[in-house]
Design a protein around this motif. Sequence first.
Motif, short mmCIF file in Angstrom:
data_model
loop_
_atom_site.label_atom_id
_atom_site.label_comp_id
_atom_site.label_asym_id
_atom_site.label_seq_id
_atom_site.Cartn_x
_atom_site.Cartn_y
_atom_site.Cartn_z
N UNK A 235 -14.45 -19.26 -27.97
CA UNK A 235 -14.54 -18.93 -26.60
C UNK A 235 -14.48 -19.75 -25.55
N UNK B 104 -10.77 -21.07 -25.18
CA UNK B 104 -10.20 -20.16 -24.45
C UNK B 104 -10.35 -20.21 -22.89
N UNK B 105 -11.52 -20.25 -22.35
CA UNK B 105 -11.88 -20.51 -20.96
C UNK B 105 -11.36 -21.98 -20.76
N UNK C 155 -8.51 -23.11 -21.69
CA UNK C 155 -7.03 -22.90 -21.48
C UNK C 155 -6.70 -22.22 -20.34
N UNK C 156 -7.58 -21.00 -19.90
CA UNK C 156 -7.42 -20.23 -18.81
C UNK C 156 -7.41 -21.08 -17.46
N UNK D 238 -4.68 -23.22 -17.01
CA UNK D 238 -3.19 -22.59 -16.83
C UNK D 238 -3.48 -22.30 -15.41
N UNK D 239 -4.60 -21.87 -14.79
CA UNK D 239 -5.01 -21.46 -13.50
C UNK D 239 -4.60 -22.79 -12.48
#
Lengths: 128, 873
Positions: free
Chosen positions: A110, A113-114, A116-117, A120-121
């Motif tokens: 988790x 993922x955070x 990566x997000x 990406x942002x």
Amino acid sequence: MSEFKVLLVDDETDFVVPLSKRLRKRNLEVNSASSGQEALDYLSQSPCDVVVLDVKMPDMNGIETLRRIKEVAPLVEVIMLTGHANVEVAIEGMELGAFDYLMKPVEIDDLLYKLQDAYKKKSYRPIS
Amino acid sequence: MNILTRFFKQIIHRGHNKPEDLSSVGELRKAFAHRYHNFKLLLTANNKALELMTNLENALEGSQSFGMSFVRANCTATAVNVFRIIKHLDELSPGKYTELYKSFKRIHADINSALEYRKTFHRSKLVLPIFEVNQDILDEVGAKMANVGVIKNTIGLPTPDGFVVTASGYERFVAHNDLQAEIYRRIQSMDKEGIEDLYRLSSDLQNLILGATLPSDLEDAILKAYQTLEASCGQGVRVSMRSSALGEDSSDTTFAGQFRSILNVSSESIIYSYKDVVASKYSLPAITYRFNRGIPDEDVAMCVGCMTMVNAQAGGVMYSCNPLNVRDRSILINSVWGLPKAVVDGSIDPDLFVISRNEPFEIIQKSIKEKRLEFVCFPEEGVCRRELTGKRRQTESISENQARELARMAVILEAYYGRPQDIEWAIGADGSIVILQCRPLQQLELPEIHENHKNSHRDICATVLASGGETASPGVGFGPVYIVRNDVDKLKFPPKSVLVTMQALPRWAPMLGSAVALITETGGITGHLANVSREFGVPAIFGLSGATETLTNGLEITVDADGRSLYLGKIESLLETKPSRKNLMVGSPIFEILKKVADLIVPLNLLDPDSADFHPGKCMTLHDITRFCHEKSVDEMFSFGKEHRFSERASKQLVCDVPMQWWILNLDDGFKQDVEGKFVQIDNIDSIPMLAIWEGITAVPWEGPPPVDAKGFMSVLMEATANPALDPAIRSAYSARNYFMISRNFCSLSSRFGFHFSTTEALVGLRSSENYVRFTFKGGAADLPRRRRRAQFVGEILEYFDFSVEIKEDNAFARAEGCNQEIMKEKLRVLGYLMIHTRQLDMVMSNDASITKYRQKIFDDINLKVLRLGTKQ
């Protein structure tokens, strides 16, 4: 080649060392700092994409560190990760521009993922 | 081109004759990617927020135990995710919805004040001598020490001399070391909540307190009070240090045996012993007890009583009434040689005296046990356990006269407090009786049924494994035996087992939250463990000798505590009389806090997007904000095509065999190849969730509307003329057709067939923990009862296929989350099928036979055709 660069800021080495290892295995370039000041010094010299920041640290606390990070490196995304469940502090952090506020314990994937997000942002951010 | 298509096209390109000033398609692509990423993040946060709200709702049912850390963590995470939702919406359409921040701030402030626990600060002396203690300062000294003060100063019975380190003293100590924040942090960060983790947490927190230092004013006050005590009771007088927590010993919470008492302490150990007693606030029994009873940490300020040590020749506990039977008014005394500790701990079988309550306090029953050992004071410090030998073992530990004198005191104490009391006493070296503490006795209202089946159990045809002992807590329980001999066994205690132990030690209490019954070989019913088992409603038999030998682990037995018998296997007739286990969460302080904050988070008031009240300023709860943002974010994503003349990202019509119109907006990577022009082939779609839905849609050809009876048709006509909102021409273009917004892992489908409206939203990919499907289904052409029945019908089917379902009026909401990609695809196929095959079923929803027929057809279709698709591929 690593995906992107992460800085872990936490005074608890028992937490930082194994987490760095696990994130490196997931192909990230990971560095760590054990205080807010150390993090700021690092960021003023080295490029970094995402910072994972503890809220409760001696000397400079996480909120103050976040405020200064946003001054010296406004493009860096910051994820707060803490054992401190406090609505007020959490929202203060979000208002200062944190990408998210996660509470320990967190599943490694988790967190990944955070990260990566957040990365990406950062990379989609329109040029203004 | 038909009228609707033209209308649609107008919407998309309306008023945008000039292309945006973005210099290149690349810029536009990047802007779009940025928007789409925000949209995706918004959806993830939305999903997370809804999941957290479900956690809160489940907790409100009161059947699970939770602490403040659960409430705080869930509220914090919900607030953070809702804030993110607003922020991402603000990035999607900058400046348009900033009013949401205001609503959020308002709700957030209310949540904060509900969580901000009404902490009362204590402002008295740090230490108070016992002669200044009375009932009025209970909040300063805790119930246990307030009672000692009352007994000494008001009632006038003998107690030891001493002083109390007050709640102010405790707060001074905690504040000096900033302990509370650190304690919360450690509780919050705990990884799992198994008993093993609790063990570690308990020992960490206790070490934290033992390692902290006392502020000098507190230390000085304690040492000064001790010097004063020395002046009146003798140089170097030894003391006992006892917990007297706020909230302890109130009538409905016992805290029995959770905290430490340290006996026979010398002057140099007083400060450390003080910390030791304070640390016992985080003993394992205390942590689990507060957790199970919903008591916040802050409510338990640890006052500590410091009283001269009574070097007891005998001691024990007495009850001014029978705790198991309100109708029995006799006085019960348990006594042992030496300190009363052996009774409280349940470590040996104490002597039992039952005494009539009126003069001359006749002794009704006297049962002298074999007392293996006694606890006595060491000369220097501490307490030692001594084996008893010879005649003393079988000799009564108190005389009949002493027993009568004790009974007289019990009656005086009960008369003063106006309710039955649980009293610890000791007999000093000089033979005089001293009262050590006194608290309300937990008495059980026995339902009549217990009396009845006490007599009936002789008729039970079953193997009696053992019988005897004493009923420590009434009731009947069934489960496999688990024998606990040491702390390692304790860690492995399987929930829903019958706990069997040698001694009735207080340290077995943490298992009572999950035990179905309790059997011990030794221990009296006045001990701590007996208290806790009664409080938690766990049936218990104490003093059943040989139990650990007779029983073996895993053996399934029925424990009849009322009949004091163990039976092999499950005896249904006994279990029928079993009262339901007490629900200890509802009404507790933490439960009340949860209720307050959940009221600000969970209720949904903004239901209808077309209403004038669907507005940021009307958001009363965090759920309202999420609902509003979700609706708007979908609109905003959709309208991107309107604002930018950008053929790559304009909507396309799907070329397919299904005789309906399907429009597709590619958000990101939903197409295999870029598409020029107005049409896209199904072969070019690369969206995992959309393809799964599509498989469900096309799996079984639709047979057309079901044959309608006259009443059903009339109901449609009536509704269509009476309700203008049902006129399709009035609805917005977005809802007027089947509309997919897709990327590789995401799909949002709004579909409308006449009056039947459904939305499906899904994120499906390799991040299993983020995967979700949400489905709403509503409307219909028939009257409300039929539409409701259809919603019910659809809900039941979805529930069967493992969706979580909620029905409100004629709306069915279903969701599933956290499953892997293949399972998510199966669920989407089911949804795709239902979307097509349940429309217009509302018209036949009055006829039970046809409902059954359609249900059967739907199950057959799904099981035989729709779900087979997955295995074929």
